[in-house]
Write a protein that holds these residues in place. Structure first.
Motif, short mmCIF file in Angstrom:
data_model
loop_
_atom_site.label_atom_id
_atom_site.label_comp_id
_atom_site.label_asym_id
_atom_site.label_seq_id
_atom_site.Cartn_x
_atom_site.Cartn_y
_atom_site.Cartn_z
N ASN A 217 0.90 -1.35 -0.05
CA ASN A 217 -0.09 -0.13 0.14
C ASN A 217 0.97 1.24 0.19
OD1 ASN A 217 -2.45 -1.48 0.04
ND2 ASN A 217 -2.30 -1.83 2.23
N LYS A 218 2.18 0.87 -0.18
CA LYS A 218 3.14 2.15 -0.28
C LYS A 218 3.31 2.75 0.96
CE LYS A 218 2.68 2.31 -5.52
NZ LYS A 218 2.44 0.95 -5.30
N GLU A 219 3.30 2.31 2.20
CA GLU A 219 3.48 2.82 3.19
C GLU A 219 4.64 2.28 4.25
OE1 GLU A 219 -0.29 2.58 5.12
OE2 GLU A 219 -1.11 4.44 4.07
N PHE A 220 5.26 3.04 5.04
CA PHE A 220 6.16 2.45 5.94
C PHE A 220 5.51 1.84 7.14
CE2 PHE A 220 9.11 5.45 4.28
CZ PHE A 220 10.16 4.66 3.93
N ILE A 221 5.89 0.50 7.20
CA ILE A 221 5.03 -0.27 8.51
C ILE A 221 6.00 -0.99 9.30
CG2 ILE A 221 3.03 -0.66 7.01
CD1 ILE A 221 4.45 -3.47 6.56
N GLU A 222 5.57 -1.11 10.45
CA GLU A 222 6.26 -2.03 11.34
C GLU A 222 6.82 -3.08 10.90
OE1 GLU A 222 7.25 -0.49 14.42
OE2 GLU A 222 5.87 1.17 13.84
N THR A 223 8.34 -3.51 10.94
CA THR A 223 8.64 -4.75 10.31
C THR A 223 8.19 -5.88 10.90
OG1 THR A 223 10.84 -5.96 9.89
CG2 THR A 223 10.60 -4.89 12.02
N LYS A 224 8.02 -6.85 10.01
CA LYS A 224 7.50 -8.26 10.29
C LYS A 224 8.69 -9.30 10.35
CE LYS A 224 2.98 -7.50 7.78
NZ LYS A 224 2.18 -7.84 6.90
N ALA A 225 9.86 -8.70 10.18
CA ALA A 225 10.91 -9.87 10.20
C ALA A 225 11.54 -10.29 11.72
CB ALA A 225 12.13 -8.97 9.48
N ASP A 226 11.91 -11.13 11.75
CA ASP A 226 12.43 -11.63 13.24
C ASP A 226 13.83 -10.86 13.53
OD1 ASP A 226 13.14 -12.78 15.39
OD2 ASP A 226 13.37 -14.93 14.47
N ILE A 258 6.84 0.69 -2.37
CA ILE A 258 7.81 2.03 -2.26
C ILE A 258 7.24 2.92 -1.46
CG2 ILE A 258 6.60 2.89 -4.45
CD1 ILE A 258 9.28 4.27 -5.00
N ALA A 259 7.75 3.75 -0.47
CA ALA A 259 7.14 4.51 0.45
C ALA A 259 7.84 6.08 0.45
CB ALA A 259 6.93 4.11 1.56
N HIS A 260 7.27 6.87 0.81
CA HIS A 260 7.72 8.12 0.98
C HIS A 260 7.87 8.49 2.46
CE1 HIS A 260 6.93 12.82 1.31
NE2 HIS A 260 8.53 12.57 1.12
N ASN A 261 8.92 8.92 3.32
CA ASN A 261 8.83 9.22 4.29
C ASN A 261 8.42 10.75 4.76
OD1 ASN A 261 9.12 9.75 7.18
ND2 ASN A 261 11.48 9.30 7.24
N GLY A 262 7.05 10.92 4.92
CA GLY A 262 6.63 12.13 5.15
C GLY A 262 6.54 12.79 6.54
N SER A 263 7.17 11.91 7.39
CA SER A 263 7.36 12.29 8.84
C SER A 263 8.43 13.03 9.18
CB SER A 263 7.35 10.96 9.73
OG SER A 263 8.51 10.27 9.72
N PRO A 264 8.55 13.79 10.45
CA PRO A 264 9.74 14.25 10.72
C PRO A 264 10.80 13.21 11.64
CG PRO A 264 8.06 14.69 12.51
CD PRO A 264 7.56 13.77 11.29
N ASP A 265 10.51 12.06 11.32
CA ASP A 265 11.24 11.12 12.09
C ASP A 265 12.16 10.35 11.01
OD1 ASP A 265 10.24 11.25 14.72
OD2 ASP A 265 8.50 9.96 13.96
N THR A 266 13.59 9.87 11.35
CA THR A 266 14.41 9.07 10.87
C THR A 266 14.16 7.50 10.84
OG1 THR A 266 16.17 10.74 10.48
CG2 THR A 266 16.65 8.47 10.29
#
Length: 374
Positions: A217-226, A258-266
């Motif tokens: 959905n082209k958004e940064f999400i919490e990682t699902k990786a172990d 693909i996602a764009h970091n539109g937040s003030p966080d790194t």
């Protein structure tokens, strides 16, 4: 007048109408929001499927214990709907006792879901028998009071639909604007406007809470990786206004992540990802570029230009060859403003729908309290 206690079986009756069409296509299911939705699980022969006439209900009594909810929906359209034979169809037989909309409000309240769950049997799925359902007792206010609170909800629902229609009109305006640009402005390769970002988390400034994945959905999400035992030194930094994408496009729903970091966080992402940024924001706005990455045309382009055997990837060199119309920065900003207004209104619309979902028990309680005062 006050309240009158009824068993559900006193004012409902089953409806048994078979579809009769072997290959009926528009079969419906019921979602957790208690609305009819297109079904994905359709048998080869639908002739035995059940018809839900207008103003009738459908529900599945076999999953109440498992889901702790009654999957129920009211057909408030003017057309007949078709559902799986696993669903039970019924209608209100005594409209002088209860309004169908009021009964839907009752069955949509969390309190009724909890009681229905309590009434289920001991099977694995927790079935609710039809006769047991009919034995459930509820207190009903007079029809006039029911109608009053149904009117309140209908007015809210109508306002939400009007708001949602305006929302779709806004999106159409944005899409039309972009389509017009695609026809009237020359297309330029984005490689001239972007550059790779290779900053890593080698100082371990960022921890697990900063690790992100990217959804289709082209958004940064919490990682699902172990992440147990994984070193974050080599993870790439995705600073504010930067982009990141996953090169692998196969088995990805025909979309590129693909996602764009539109937040003030790194954020930090796996070193297998590609991170890049816009070089000159006076010539190309990152939020304008994001609009093109979100379009289905870009997904198709990325898939067509992906190469490989076991895994197909959209390499950086090919990525840079993507061409888009790049008009004057003021025009870009105006399109972004329209899109941002659409996103903001979309968020408000979701809040309105959540409010409406939670309003059922409030309206039911209000109607009962009013009836008790009579």
């Amino acid at each position: 007048m006050g309240l009158t206690k009824y068993k559900i079986g006193e004012f409902v009756e089953p409806v048994s109408i078979k579809c009769g069409i072997a290959n009926f296509e528009n079969v419906m299911g019921i979602n957790i929001d208690k609305q009819f939705i297109p079904s994905r699980n359709v048998g080869k022969d639908t002739s035995n499927y059940s018809v839900v006439p207008p103003n009738c209900f459908a529900f599945n009594l076999m999953h109440v214990g498992r889901d702790k909810k009654i999957p129920v929906a009211l057909n408030n359209t003017n057309e007949e709907l078709v559902v799986s034979p696993a669903y039970f169809v019924f209608r209100i037989s005594k409209e002088n006792v209860i309004l169908k909309e009021y009964f839907y409000m009752i069955m949509s309240s969390p309190g009724f879901d909890r009681y229905a769950w309590f009434c289920t049997d001991s099977s694995i799925r927790g079935n609710l028998d039809w006769n047991r359902f009919c034995d459930i007792e509820i207190n009903l206010p007079p029809i006039e009071i029911q109608q009053k609170y149904v009117n309140v909800f209908n007015a809210m629902q109508e306002n939400q639909k009007v708001y949602e229609k305006g929302l779709e009109d806004l999106k159409l305006t944005c899409d039309t604007y972009i389509e017009q640009l695609a026809k009237t402005h020359p297309h330029k390769a984005i490689g001239n406007y972007i550059s790779l970002c290779n900053k890593t988390n080698n100082e371990l400034k960022y921890g697990l809470k900063n690790v992100k994945g990217i959804s289709i959905n082209k958004e940064f999400i919490e990682t699902k990786a172990d992440m147990k035992g994984v070193s974050l030194n080599s993870y790439l930094l995705v600073e504010p206004d930067a982009f990141s994408y996953v090169t692998v496009t196969s088995r990805n729903g025909e979309k590129i992540s693909i996602a764009h970091n539109g937040s003030p966080d790194t954020y930090i992402v796996s070193s297998s990802y590609v991170v890049f940024e816009v070089i000159n924001k006076d010539e190309l706005l990152p939020s304008y570029l994001k609009l093109f990455f979100n379009r289905s045309e870009f997904d198709r382009y990325a898939r067509y230009n992906s190469w490989g055997s076991a895994r197909e990837t959209f390499a950086w060199d090919d990525f840079k060859e993507v061409k888009i119309p790049i008009p004057d920065i003021k025009i870009q900003q105006s399109i972004v403003n329209i899109y941002n207004a659409y996103i903001k209104r979309k968020e408000i619309n979701e809040k309105i729908k959540l409010l409406m979902k939670n309003i059922y028990p409030i309206l039911i309680k209000g109607s009962l309290e009013e009836a008790e005062k009579i």
